[in-house]
Design a protein around this motif. Structure first.
Motif, PDB file in Angstrom:
ATOM      1  N   GLU A  26      -9.154 -12.700   8.672  1.00 49.95           N
ATOM      2  CA  GLU A  26      -9.592 -12.600   7.285  1.00 49.95           C
ATOM      3  C   GLU A  26      -8.606 -11.797   6.454  1.00 49.95           C
ATOM      4  O   GLU A  26      -8.349 -12.101   5.291  1.00 49.95           O
ATOM      5  CB  GLU A  26     -10.980 -11.956   7.212  1.00 49.95           C
ATOM      6  CG  GLU A  26     -11.556 -11.921   5.808  1.00 49.95           C
ATOM      7  CD  GLU A  26     -13.016 -11.512   5.773  1.00 49.95           C
ATOM      8  OE1 GLU A  26     -13.539 -11.340   4.664  1.00 49.95           O
ATOM      9  OE2 GLU A  26     -13.634 -11.363   6.844  1.00 49.95           O
ATOM     10  N   GLY A  51      -4.996 -13.907   6.811  1.00 50.96           N
ATOM     11  CA  GLY A  51      -5.203 -15.304   6.457  1.00 50.96           C
ATOM     12  C   GLY A  51      -4.106 -16.269   6.856  1.00 50.96           C
ATOM     13  O   GLY A  51      -3.631 -16.269   7.992  1.00 50.96           O
ATOM     14  N   GLN A  80     -10.603 -17.568   4.606  1.00 53.53           N
ATOM     15  CA  GLN A  80     -11.147 -16.474   5.408  1.00 53.53           C
ATOM     16  C   GLN A  80     -10.557 -16.447   6.817  1.00 53.53           C
ATOM     17  O   GLN A  80     -10.964 -15.646   7.653  1.00 53.53           O
ATOM     18  CB  GLN A  80     -12.679 -16.578   5.493  1.00 53.53           C
ATOM     19  CG  GLN A  80     -13.411 -16.252   4.196  1.00 53.53           C
ATOM     20  CD  GLN A  80     -13.216 -17.315   3.132  1.00 53.53           C
ATOM     21  OE1 GLN A  80     -13.321 -18.510   3.396  1.00 53.53           O
ATOM     22  NE2 GLN A  80     -12.931 -16.885   1.911  1.00 53.53           N
ATOM     23  N   ARG A  83     -10.845 -18.803   8.972  1.00 52.81           N
ATOM     24  CA  ARG A  83     -11.758 -19.488   9.879  1.00 52.81           C
ATOM     25  C   ARG A  83     -11.425 -20.986   9.946  1.00 52.81           C
ATOM     26  O   ARG A  83     -10.753 -21.527   9.075  1.00 52.81           O
ATOM     27  CB  ARG A  83     -13.212 -19.306   9.428  1.00 52.81           C
ATOM     28  CG  ARG A  83     -13.640 -17.855   9.302  1.00 52.81           C
ATOM     29  CD  ARG A  83     -13.576 -17.121  10.627  1.00 52.81           C
ATOM     30  NE  ARG A  83     -14.018 -15.740  10.506  1.00 52.81           N
ATOM     31  CZ  ARG A  83     -13.280 -14.680  10.777  1.00 52.81           C
ATOM     32  NH1 ARG A  83     -12.033 -14.839  11.197  1.00 52.81           N
ATOM     33  NH2 ARG A  83     -13.756 -13.462  10.639  1.00 52.81           N
TER      34      ARG A  83
END
Length: 250
Positions: A148, A151, A188, A190
């Motif tokens: 996060e 990134g 984020q 992810r």
């Protein structure tokens, strides 16, 4: 497009994962994670994204330990060489370590924030002062979420083997030549999606100009153009006829 990604995952060629040098690195080095309870979740991997993330954390810990040893070794010379020489020696030797470029600064230990990283790359003397004198024994208080925090920069850094293909306003598409996957990573850090290529029914893989061939496919993905996405995967020989017909029916 959810069914498309499920089909790609179902018929993926699993040998790419287990035979990869990245998986071997993970198996050989994941024991380092057992020393840190906060990082134990990275000891198990379910997919290529997990594998890449776990290896980033492992490489961060290896960097930390080796840089600590480097600092200790250089400071043993104190009295023989000056403080400036010690600092220059350490900075020169740091060039061999993987890092992520973030705001024009080299982050060698991405499980730490930028301030903590400067302790290991510039302000070595602070390792003897509070609160950093505790970091050599207990890192939990200093840990951050590297994905996060750093990134996209982290995923395109020396900590991975990913190649950036394209991006939109919220995600970036990366390709891994060894694992044969396209990872769609969001801001984020992810995973949004995994696009598996070279399925188990492809017996002769065309590996020429892979990035160029993937570009129109990722463009179709970002346009949410399901029909063209499937056709281009087949046109550029990333999926077998079996998989193409299967997805084209749905």
């Amino acid at each position: 497009m959810k069914k498309i990604f499920e089909t790609l995952r179902k018929y993926r060629n699993k040998k790419f994962f287990k035979k990869s040098s990245q998986y071997k690195f993970f198996i050989e080095n994941r024991g380092i994670l057992s020393s840190y309870s906060s990082l134990s979740k990275f000891m198990d991997v379910e997919n290529e994204y997990d594998l890449i993330c776990s290896n980033i954390v492992i490489k961060s810990l290896i960097n930390k330990e080796e840089i600590e040893s480097l600092i200790t070794e250089e400071y043993f010379k104190k009295g023989i060489v000056s403080e400036e020489e010690i600092s220059n020696n350490i900075k020169e030797k740091l060039t061999k370590f993987p890092y992520v470029k973030f705001d024009d600064y080299n982050i060698y230990i991405p499980i730490f924030n930028r301030t903590t990283n400067t302790i290991f790359s510039e302000n070595y003397h602070l390792l003897n002062e509070t609160p950093y004198d505790n970091i050599l024994k207990n890192i939990n208080a200093f840990l951050i979420d590297p994905f996060e925090t750093y990134g996209f920069d982290l995923f395109s850094s020396m900590f991975t083997e990913l190649i950036k293909i394209s991006e939109d306003s919220t995600t970036t598409a990366f390709f891994d030549y060894e694992l044969n996957v396209v990872l769609i990573i969001n801001k984020q850090g992810r995973l949004d999606n995994i696009i598996y290529i070279f399925d188990r029914y492809i017996f002769s893989m065309n590996r020429t100009h892979v990035i160029e061939r993937l570009l129109p496919i990722i463009e179709a993905y970002y346009k949410n153009d399901k029909r063209n996405f499937i056709k281009l995967l087949y046109k550029y020989r990333f999926i077998s006829r079996f998989e193409y017909l299967l997805m084209d029916k749905n």
